[in-house]
Design an enzyme around this catalytic site. Sequence first.
Site, short mmCIF file in Angstrom:
data_model
loop_
_atom_site.label_atom_id
_atom_site.label_comp_id
_atom_site.label_asym_id
_atom_site.label_seq_id
_atom_site.Cartn_x
_atom_site.Cartn_y
_atom_site.Cartn_z
N ASN A 170 0.87 -1.17 0.00
CA ASN A 170 0.00 0.00 0.00
C ASN A 170 0.91 1.23 0.00
O ASN A 170 1.51 1.55 1.02
CB ASN A 170 -0.89 -0.03 1.25
CG ASN A 170 -1.75 1.22 1.37
OD1 ASN A 170 -1.79 2.04 0.47
ND2 ASN A 170 -2.42 1.36 2.50
N TRP A 171 1.01 1.84 -1.15
CA TRP A 171 1.94 2.99 -1.28
C TRP A 171 1.41 4.24 -0.58
O TRP A 171 2.15 5.19 -0.41
CB TRP A 171 2.19 3.30 -2.75
CG TRP A 171 2.93 2.25 -3.52
CD1 TRP A 171 3.35 1.02 -3.06
CD2 TRP A 171 3.37 2.33 -4.88
NE1 TRP A 171 4.01 0.34 -4.06
CE2 TRP A 171 4.03 1.14 -5.19
CE3 TRP A 171 3.25 3.31 -5.87
CZ2 TRP A 171 4.58 0.88 -6.44
CZ3 TRP A 171 3.79 3.07 -7.12
CH2 TRP A 171 4.46 1.85 -7.40
N LYS A 172 0.13 4.24 -0.24
CA LYS A 172 -0.50 5.42 0.36
C LYS A 172 -0.26 6.64 -0.54
O LYS A 172 -0.22 6.50 -1.76
CB LYS A 172 -0.01 5.61 1.80
CG LYS A 172 -0.17 4.32 2.62
CD LYS A 172 0.05 4.47 4.09
CE LYS A 172 -0.13 3.12 4.78
NZ LYS A 172 -0.04 3.20 6.22
N HIS A 183 -9.40 1.10 4.93
CA HIS A 183 -8.13 1.24 5.65
C HIS A 183 -8.35 2.13 6.87
O HIS A 183 -9.17 3.06 6.83
CB HIS A 183 -7.07 1.86 4.71
CG HIS A 183 -5.70 1.79 5.29
ND1 HIS A 183 -5.26 2.69 6.23
CD2 HIS A 183 -4.68 0.91 5.09
CE1 HIS A 183 -4.01 2.37 6.57
NE2 HIS A 183 -3.64 1.30 5.89
N GLU A 241 -6.75 4.51 7.99
CA GLU A 241 -6.57 5.94 7.72
C GLU A 241 -7.82 6.52 7.07
O GLU A 241 -8.17 7.68 7.29
CB GLU A 241 -5.32 6.14 6.84
CG GLU A 241 -4.05 5.88 7.64
CD GLU A 241 -2.88 5.32 6.84
OE1 GLU A 241 -2.89 5.42 5.60
OE2 GLU A 241 -1.96 4.78 7.48
N GLU A 293 -5.02 -5.00 10.42
CA GLU A 293 -3.95 -4.03 10.64
C GLU A 293 -4.19 -3.31 11.96
O GLU A 293 -4.97 -2.35 12.01
CB GLU A 293 -3.93 -3.00 9.50
CG GLU A 293 -3.72 -3.60 8.13
CD GLU A 293 -3.16 -2.56 7.15
OE1 GLU A 293 -2.05 -2.78 6.68
OE2 GLU A 293 -3.84 -1.55 6.90
N GLY A 338 2.90 2.17 10.71
CA GLY A 338 3.83 3.29 10.57
C GLY A 338 4.59 3.62 11.85
O GLY A 338 5.25 4.65 11.94
N SER A 390 3.77 -2.35 10.06
CA SER A 390 5.23 -2.42 10.20
C SER A 390 5.81 -3.77 9.79
O SER A 390 6.76 -4.27 10.42
CB SER A 390 5.66 -2.04 11.62
OG SER A 390 5.30 -0.70 11.92
N GLY A 421 3.04 -1.20 4.15
CA GLY A 421 3.04 0.23 3.86
C GLY A 421 4.44 0.72 3.52
O GLY A 421 4.93 0.57 2.40
P1 13P Z 1 3.26 0.25 7.54
O1 13P Z 1 3.75 -1.03 6.92
O2 13P Z 1 3.99 1.48 7.08
O3 13P Z 1 3.18 0.14 9.04
O4 13P Z 1 1.75 0.47 7.02
C1 13P Z 1 0.87 -0.58 7.11
C2 13P Z 1 -0.36 -0.21 6.36
O5 13P Z 1 -1.10 0.67 6.76
C3 13P Z 1 -0.63 -0.91 5.10
O6 13P Z 1 -1.91 -0.66 4.66
#
Ligand code: 13P
Length: 253
Positions: free
Chosen positions: A9-11, A98, A100, A170, A176, A216, A237
């Site tokens: 997930n590149w966000k 997600h 977020e 998640e 993150g 993570s 992520g």
């Molecule tokens: P990280 O791997 O940066 O913790 O993010 C996880 C995530 O939100 C994937 O959707």
Amino acid sequence: MRHKIVAGNWKMNKSLEAGMSLASEVINMVADEYHGNAQVVLGVPFTHLSAISKLTAGSTKVSVAAQNCSQFLSGAYTGEISVEMLQSVGAEWVIIGHSERREYFGETDAIVHEKTKTVLAANLKPIFCCGEPLAIREGGDYLNYVKAQLTNGLFAFSAEDFSKIVIAYEPIWAIGTGLTASPEQAQEMHAALRAHIAAHYGQEIADNTSLLYGGSVKANNAKELFSCPDVDGGLVGGAALQSREFTEIVKAI
Ligand code: 13P
């Protein structure tokens, strides 16, 4: 049989040019170095889908996901992106709900349900996200909290529709933060979710549901997380933003 999946997930990261380089590197590294059957998914920004899906078209293992979509089919929804638009630019998957999106953009269980319904109706594949915040984890009721997200978001679907959904657990406190759930914590949740699915849809459907872990995931912890019996892959992520790191995670499945 359930599928093994490693999704990035590149966000909201990478210009189109940088994203195309990253995608090309991953496609090449996966082709050269990974000989298993897992599916690799790149969750890229909307603006990159068209170009990157052309790059993945020649790959048997790598495909492309959108990170969100509208719950509406078309019309006066300024700034939104429909499933028809996603189909037209080669997306195969859509990440839905997600944390977020839930936290910063007010997506409720009801909205997430509607979005999943729209994605299924378009024959795209949903990756449905769930997970608890730190306060719930510390309060001890985290299993019930996440089970309720599944009940409210997904359990109104028929068994046939539910079978097309991939679920990503998640924990918000691990996203993150560099703080990963331990393999024991991930396994505990994944086993509980599988049992919860079995209680509603039966054991066969539960056994065939892919449950990904996210939060993570890195090259140095992927193997032990993926070795948990109920962890079928990852949603990655930060570590998906570097081709070498992400490919090492793919190779850990
Ligand atoms: P990280 O791997 O940066 O913790 O993010 C996880 C995530 O939100 C994937 O959707």
